[in-house]
Design an enzyme around this catalytic site. Structure first.
Site: not given
Ligand code: DON
Length: 328
Positions: A74, A77, A201, A253, A271
């Site tokens: 993320s 983003k 994405y 978040y 993540v």
């Molecule tokens: O969209 C997703 O599930 C992941 N590839 C990225 C999400 C993410 O890193 C959320 N984080 N804390």
């Protein structure tokens, strides 16, 4: 003591401190676990912890597993939002994605239906990031990823690789993201096909970096879009300020409020366990090795229920307190 030797002593003391803190906070990884919903991330050693801090003069302080490669997830983003603003202008992007925090999980779908016409609340949640990915410059997913990569390259000074294993692993399990993309297509917010948007994405999420790379991104943001080492304005001050405001309000978040209250830095997590933070120059940070600001990159793959690195957040909190970096 001659001046240079004095500086060397100071630097050594800072590194000794940083090493001590990394070793102390490493054990907190036990309170979290590696992301299990992406099969390729599940097998990573959870007790890793690394940090790199980069100052405007190129000074670097690093400790722990700071060279280990991990995927942006993320944190990407932030870059895609800036790339879209560069490609189409901020008003065009903000017509399609708002700048309000949600207090919901990063992959939540609930607000899209509750608030007509379903404009995603912000670019740091998945609905917003999918929308931004769909409108990146370029006619194909390949060209859109290229627009993302060339911006990232300007910031970190090298072309990063995409981790195909993580990408495929996500692609095969991206049911929620696919659902979000279909919903956004139906409401007219997605400007590419569902498959294309999803590919862009998930590829941006699968780009490999280390803590120094993300520290460089933080440094450029801290300097309002100016790269102080390469001496180049990469994006405008307005875009940088908007992005940092989004990081403070939505970057961690639904733990962003707690993060602002306890740590007080614009930051973005992913993540895979990365955290990128932008530290502006601060008059009161005279005890800090970076009184003129810096970028901070952290990596600690065990994450908490919100998706933020447990040990990374605790280490960052300690650094911010010891060196008086809180912007508030
Ligand atoms: O969209 C997703 O599930 C992941 N590839 C990225 C999400 C993410 O890193 C959320 N984080 N804390």
């Amino acid at each position: 003591i001659p001046f240079d030797q004095d500086k060397t002593c100071e630097k050594q003391r800072d590194i000794v401190d940083l090493d001590k803190w990394v070793e102390h906070y490493r054990s907190y990884a036990e309170k979290g676990q590696c992301a299990t919903y992406i099969p390729a991330l599940e097998k990573i050693n959870p007790s890793q912890l690394g940090v790199t801090m980069v100052g405007p003069d190129g000074k670097v302080l690093k400790s722990g597993e700071c060279e280990v490669a991990f995927t942006l997830q993320s944190i990407s983003k932030v870059i895609s939002f800036i790339a879209a603003c560069l490609d189409f202008g901020t008003p065009y992007v903000l017509d399609r994605v708002d700048v309000e925090p949600t207090g919901d999980a990063f992959n939540s779908i609930i607000r899209l239906e509750m608030h007509k016409p379903g404009r995603p609340f912000n670019p740091m949640i998945n609905a917003g990031a999918l929308t931004v990915a769909s409108l990146l410059g370029g006619r194909s997913s390949l060209e859109k990823i290229e627009s993302f990569l060339s911006l990232l390259e300007k910031m970190i000074g090298k072309r990063p690789a995409i981790n195909e294993e993580v990408f495929l692993s996500e692609w095969q399990t991206a049911h929620r993201n696919r659902a979000l993309a279909y919903y956004l297509k139906e409401t007219g917010f997605l400007e590419s096909t569902v498959e294309e948007s999803l590919e862009v994405y998930l590829k941006q999420c699968s780009i490999e970096v280390n803590t120094e790379d993300i520290a460089m991104i933080g440094l450029v943001l801290a300097y309002d879009g100016f790269h102080p080492i390469r001496k180049e304005q990469i994006f405008s001050k307005e875009v940088a300020r908007l992005t940092k405001a989004l990081m403070v309000t939505c970057g961690m978040y639904n733990a962003s409020g707690k993060f602002a209250a306890n740590i007080g830095l614009p930051a973005k997590s992913g993540v895979s366990g990365g955290i990128m933070a932008a530290v502006p120059a601060r008059v009161s940070a005279h005890n800090s090795p970076f009184p003129h600001g810096c970028g901070i990159g952290l990596y600690g793959p065990a994450i908490d229920e919100y998706g933020n690195s447990v040990a990374g957040s605790m280490l960052l909190k300690h650094i911010a307190r010891e060196w008086d970096l809180n912007i508030f």
